[in-house]
Motif scaffolding. Structure first.
Motif, PDB file in Angstrom:
ATOM      1  N   TYR A  33      -3.065   5.944 -10.954  1.00 37.48           N
ATOM      2  CA  TYR A  33      -3.746   5.417  -9.777  1.00 37.48           C
ATOM      3  C   TYR A  33      -4.113   3.959 -10.000  1.00 37.48           C
ATOM      4  CZ  TYR A  33      -4.177  10.167  -8.033  1.00 37.48           C
ATOM      5  OH  TYR A  33      -3.898  11.418  -7.574  1.00 37.48           O
ATOM      6  N   LEU A  79     -11.229   4.952  -4.202  1.00 39.57           N
ATOM      7  CA  LEU A  79     -11.152   5.826  -3.031  1.00 39.57           C
ATOM      8  C   LEU A  79     -11.306   7.293  -3.422  1.00 39.57           C
ATOM      9  CD1 LEU A  79      -8.327   4.279  -0.825  1.00 39.57           C
ATOM     10  CD2 LEU A  79     -10.713   4.598  -0.222  1.00 39.57           C
ATOM     11  N   ASP A 118      -8.002   0.380  -6.858  1.00 34.95           N
ATOM     12  CA  ASP A 118      -8.566   0.644  -5.535  1.00 34.95           C
ATOM     13  C   ASP A 118      -8.352   2.099  -5.118  1.00 34.95           C
ATOM     14  OD1 ASP A 118      -5.857   0.090  -5.468  1.00 34.95           O
ATOM     15  OD2 ASP A 118      -5.876  -0.568  -3.387  1.00 34.95           O
ATOM     16  N   GLU A 119      -7.237   2.703  -5.549  1.00 32.23           N
ATOM     17  CA  GLU A 119      -7.014   4.123  -5.262  1.00 32.23           C
ATOM     18  C   GLU A 119      -8.015   4.993  -6.021  1.00 32.23           C
ATOM     19  OE1 GLU A 119      -2.201   4.113  -4.459  1.00 32.23           O
ATOM     20  OE2 GLU A 119      -2.940   4.347  -6.493  1.00 32.23           O
ATOM     21  N   LYS A 131       0.839  -1.202   0.000  1.00 33.53           N
ATOM     22  CA  LYS A 131       0.000   0.000   0.000  1.00 33.53           C
ATOM     23  C   LYS A 131       0.870   1.247   0.000  1.00 33.53           C
ATOM     24  CE  LYS A 131      -4.138  -1.770   0.432  1.00 33.53           C
ATOM     25  NZ  LYS A 131      -5.187  -1.561  -0.511  1.00 33.53           N
ATOM     26  N   GLU A 162       0.617   5.735  -0.012  1.00 27.43           N
ATOM     27  CA  GLU A 162      -0.245   6.822   0.434  1.00 27.43           C
ATOM     28  C   GLU A 162      -0.975   7.425  -0.768  1.00 27.43           C
ATOM     29  OE1 GLU A 162       0.305  11.109   2.637  1.00 27.43           O
ATOM     30  OE2 GLU A 162       1.764   9.520   3.004  1.00 27.43           O
ATOM     31  N   LEU A 163      -2.250   7.731  -0.592  1.00 26.22           N
ATOM     32  CA  LEU A 163      -3.066   8.290  -1.667  1.00 26.22           C
ATOM     33  C   LEU A 163      -2.637   9.731  -1.924  1.00 26.22           C
ATOM     34  CD1 LEU A 163      -5.423   7.603  -3.533  1.00 26.22           C
ATOM     35  CD2 LEU A 163      -6.951   8.523  -1.834  1.00 26.22           C
TER      36      LEU A 163
END
Length: 145
Positions: free
Chosen positions: A95, A102, A98-99, A23, A25-26
């Protein structure tokens, strides 16, 4: 004959980005940046993307991402806008699916954006009437052929 002193060929280079599964960071857009959805790939490190502000731009994939991050039609990307050319932009980040979901949940992307489509040509066009695509023939029609 020269000795091969390297550590391997292109298959070794291909397997390097195994650590991308973890994972990250967005990243949200800043000023001078915009979200976009790739319409089509043009080759030569370029793609055509529809930005969220409604402008279709020719995007250049930066060298750090070239041949390392694979971009396909329908992907959500972050582009850096150019001050001197409004119809061109630079791809900063791609992206993951899943990002992108979000971002849509946070309200950064509009609701009519299709995330999991392979082709983004009809961004706001809906295919509800699939029955029109099929033609039924009667037995009499087949005999005439």
């Amino acid at each position: 004959m020269p000795k091969n002193k390297g550590k391997g060929g292109k298959n070794r280079k291909r397997g390097k980005n195994e650590a991308d599964d973890e994972k990250r960071e967005l990243v949200f857009k800043e000023d001078g940046q915009e979200y976009a959805q790739v319409l089509r790939m043009l080759g030569n490190g370029r793609c055509e993307a529809m930005c969220i502000d409604g402008t279709k731009r020719l995007c250049h994939i930066r060298g750090k991402m070239h041949k390392k991050v694979w971009i396909a039609a329908g992907d959500i990307i972050l582009v850096g806008l150019r001050d001197y050319q409004d119809d061109k932009a630079d791809v900063i980040l791609k992206y993951m699916p899943d990002e992108a979901r979000l971002l849509k949940a946070y309200g950064e992307l509009p609701e009519n954006t299709r995330l999991n489509e392979g082709i983004a040509n009809g961004l706001d066009e809906e295919d509800d009437n699939c029955a029109d695509d099929y033609i039924e023939f009667e037995d009499e029609d087949i005999d005439k052929i």
